[in-house]
Design an enzyme around this catalytic site. Structure first.
Site, PDB file in Angstrom:
ATOM      1  N   ARG A  50       0.835  -1.208   0.000  1.00  0.00           N
ATOM      2  CA  ARG A  50       0.000   0.000   0.000  1.00  0.00           C
ATOM      3  C   ARG A  50       0.868   1.255   0.000  1.00  0.00           C
ATOM      4  O   ARG A  50       0.548   2.247  -0.651  1.00  0.00           O
ATOM      5  CB  ARG A  50      -0.960   0.000   1.195  1.00  0.00           C
ATOM      6  CG  ARG A  50      -1.947   1.170   1.160  1.00  0.00           C
ATOM      7  CD  ARG A  50      -3.027   1.084   2.226  1.00  0.00           C
ATOM      8  NE  ARG A  50      -2.490   1.208   3.571  1.00  0.00           N
ATOM      9  CZ  ARG A  50      -3.238   1.145   4.670  1.00  0.00           C
ATOM     10  NH1 ARG A  50      -4.542   0.945   4.598  1.00  0.00           N
ATOM     11  NH2 ARG A  50      -2.673   1.254   5.864  1.00  0.00           N
ATOM     12  N   LYS A 149      -2.506   7.078   1.325  1.00  0.00           N
ATOM     13  CA  LYS A 149      -2.251   7.338   2.749  1.00  0.00           C
ATOM     14  C   LYS A 149      -1.115   8.361   2.798  1.00  0.00           C
ATOM     15  O   LYS A 149       0.058   8.015   2.948  1.00  0.00           O
ATOM     16  CB  LYS A 149      -1.907   6.031   3.464  1.00  0.00           C
ATOM     17  CG  LYS A 149      -2.124   6.118   4.967  1.00  0.00           C
ATOM     18  CD  LYS A 149      -2.166   4.754   5.614  1.00  0.00           C
ATOM     19  CE  LYS A 149      -2.039   4.815   7.104  1.00  0.00           C
ATOM     20  NZ  LYS A 149      -3.078   5.541   7.815  1.00  0.00           N
ATOM     21  N   GLU A 182     -15.849   7.580   6.163  1.00  0.00           N
ATOM     22  CA  GLU A 182     -15.101   6.807   7.159  1.00  0.00           C
ATOM     23  C   GLU A 182     -14.969   7.661   8.413  1.00  0.00           C
ATOM     24  O   GLU A 182     -15.456   8.789   8.456  1.00  0.00           O
ATOM     25  CB  GLU A 182     -13.723   6.410   6.619  1.00  0.00           C
ATOM     26  CG  GLU A 182     -12.831   7.583   6.251  1.00  0.00           C
ATOM     27  CD  GLU A 182     -11.456   7.167   5.719  1.00  0.00           C
ATOM     28  OE1 GLU A 182     -10.991   6.056   6.029  1.00  0.00           O
ATOM     29  OE2 GLU A 182     -10.854   7.981   4.997  1.00  0.00           O
TER      30      GLU A 182
HETATM   31  N1  PXG Z   1      -8.966   5.547   7.532  1.00  0.00           N
HETATM   32  C1  PXG Z   1      -8.006   6.441   7.821  1.00  0.00           C
HETATM   33  C2  PXG Z   1      -8.208   7.860   7.415  1.00  0.00           C
HETATM   34  C3  PXG Z   1      -6.836   6.026   8.474  1.00  0.00           C
HETATM   35  O1  PXG Z   1      -5.877   6.916   8.745  1.00  0.00           O
HETATM   36  C4  PXG Z   1      -7.728   3.773   8.555  1.00  0.00           C
HETATM   37  C5  PXG Z   1      -8.853   4.247   7.881  1.00  0.00           C
HETATM   38  C6  PXG Z   1      -7.633   2.313   8.867  1.00  0.00           C
HETATM   39  O2  PXG Z   1      -6.699   1.681   8.000  1.00  0.00           O
HETATM   40  P1  PXG Z   1      -5.835   0.425   8.459  1.00  0.00           P
HETATM   41  O3  PXG Z   1      -5.050   0.078   7.268  1.00  0.00           O
HETATM   42  O4  PXG Z   1      -4.984   0.891   9.618  1.00  0.00           O
HETATM   43  O5  PXG Z   1      -6.793  -0.616   8.843  1.00  0.00           O
HETATM   44  C7  PXG Z   1      -6.693   4.675   8.842  1.00  0.00           C
HETATM   45  C8  PXG Z   1      -5.456   4.195   9.540  1.00  0.00           C
HETATM   46  C9  PXG Z   1      -2.758   6.844  14.381  1.00  0.00           C
HETATM   47  C10 PXG Z   1      -2.978   5.754  13.387  1.00  0.00           C
HETATM   48  O6  PXG Z   1      -1.636   6.965  14.861  1.00  0.00           O
HETATM   49  C11 PXG Z   1      -3.900   5.914  12.380  1.00  0.00           C
HETATM   50  C12 PXG Z   1      -4.079   4.901  11.446  1.00  0.00           C
HETATM   51  C13 PXG Z   1      -3.352   3.753  11.531  1.00  0.00           C
HETATM   52  C14 PXG Z   1      -2.417   3.613  12.549  1.00  0.00           C
HETATM   53  C15 PXG Z   1      -2.231   4.624  13.502  1.00  0.00           C
HETATM   54  O7  PXG Z   1      -3.717   7.577  14.655  1.00  0.00           O
HETATM   55  N2  PXG Z   1      -5.001   5.131  10.468  1.00  0.00           N
END
Ligand code: PXG
Length: 289
Positions: A50, A149, A182
């Site tokens: 990703r 991301k 989301e």
């Molecule tokens: N939407 C957004 C906008 C994110 O930033 C997710 C969905 C979930 O994706 P994953 O691949 O993690 O299932 C994210 C992920 C933090 C932190 O420090 C944020 C994320 C992941 C890890 C840590 O706030 N966001």
């Protein structure tokens, strides 16, 4: 603590980058958040894939191969004797001039930080989360595609500020059409009977890796999973709502906009999925040793 920076492991104190790095100046770069469970890096390959896809979408060439980057992540975890925690993998555009042109930047900077993870308080996994929908809409996919991301999280930060000012920890962002996209840092699912539904990425969702795993595991538990457009009506009338993400894992939502969702407690489907995810997280890792 050792941080991977410019191809080397350096002490946290020495881990500094230039004020001319476009990651700082413009939020120009990409990142991943990855978990380590019991000395195994959870779904490392999917996260690395990703990261490269996000980089490609912003015309940035990561200056090392998939396998070299994977090895660097493992090496950084090893140097920090990582057992359980969190990896932040960041690639910035690198040092450039005071001007947007990314092609004037010398070389993308690869940074790997390992740290403890900040989870929601344990009691919220039992009691469920209260959230609100916010006015800050999710970036239009043709402005910044939410599948990237990127280091540019101001859209999510603005939504998070609204959540905090509203007295809750998380929120639901809607897209410019008013459909559910989301949460500010998590994906969202609803449960309706035997059906589990999450918004498609074109509605403004990151293609979350936890989301993807839930979509793979839920049919094994007898649920029918689909992507569909959701409105606030669908959230309010759902049997259950839950959020998914690397940091949060699976967490039930019991209140949205001061309306009780379902029975006001995390539901049985949410619990079954959380349990299955927890078992899977122990099976699907890259060992550090
Ligand atoms: N939407 C957004 C906008 C994110 O930033 C997710 C969905 C979930 O994706 P994953 O691949 O993690 O299932 C994210 C992920 C933090 C932190 O420090 C944020 C994320 C992941 C890890 C840590 O706030 N966001």
């Amino acid at each position: 603590m050792k941080v991977y920076l410019s191809g080397k492991l350096v002490d946290k104190k020495e881990a500094k980058i230039s004020v001319f790095d476009h990651g700082l100046l413009y939020g120009d770069g990409v990142f991943e958040g990855i978990r380590v469970y019991d000395g195994n890096i959870f779904l490392l390959e999917r996260h690395v894939d990703r990261l490269y896809a996000s980089a490609q979408a912003i015309c940035m060439k990561i200056p090392m191969s998939h396998s070299a980057l994977t090895k660097a992540v493992v090496k950084t975890c090893k140097a920090n004797r990582m057992k359980n925690g969190y990896i932040r993998l960041v690639v910035t555009r690198g040092v450039g001039t005071l001007g947007l042109n990314p092609y004037l930047c010398k070389k993308p900077e690869v940074i790997i930080i390992v740290s403890a993870i900040q989870l929601y308080p344990e009691e919220l996994y039992k009691k469920g989360l209260s959230i609100i929908t916010v006015g800050t809409m999710r970036n239009h996919p043709e402005a910044i595609n939410p599948r990237i991301k990127s280091l540019n999280y101001l859209n999510n930060v603005m939504a998070k500020i609204e959540a905090i000012h509203g007295g809750v920890l998380e929120c639901i962002m809607l897209n410019p059409l008013g459909y559910v996209a989301e949460a500010s840092g998590d994906n969202v699912f609803i449960v309706k009977g035997k059906r589990i539904i999450t918004p498609p990425t074109w509605c403004g969702a990151l293609e979350g890796i936890t989301r993807e795993v839930v979509m793979e595991l839920a049919p094994e538990l007898g649920y029918d999973v689909k992507e569909d457009v959701l409105t606030r009506y669908d959230l309010y009338t759902a049997d259950e709502v839950f959020l998914t993400g690397t940091a949060a894992e699976i967490i039930g939502v019991v209140n949205i906009d001061r309306r009780m969702i379902g029975k006001g407690k995390p539901g049985t489907v949410t619990q079954k999925i959380a349990d299955r995810f927890s078992a899977f997280s122990k099976e699907a890792g890259t060992p550090i040793m």
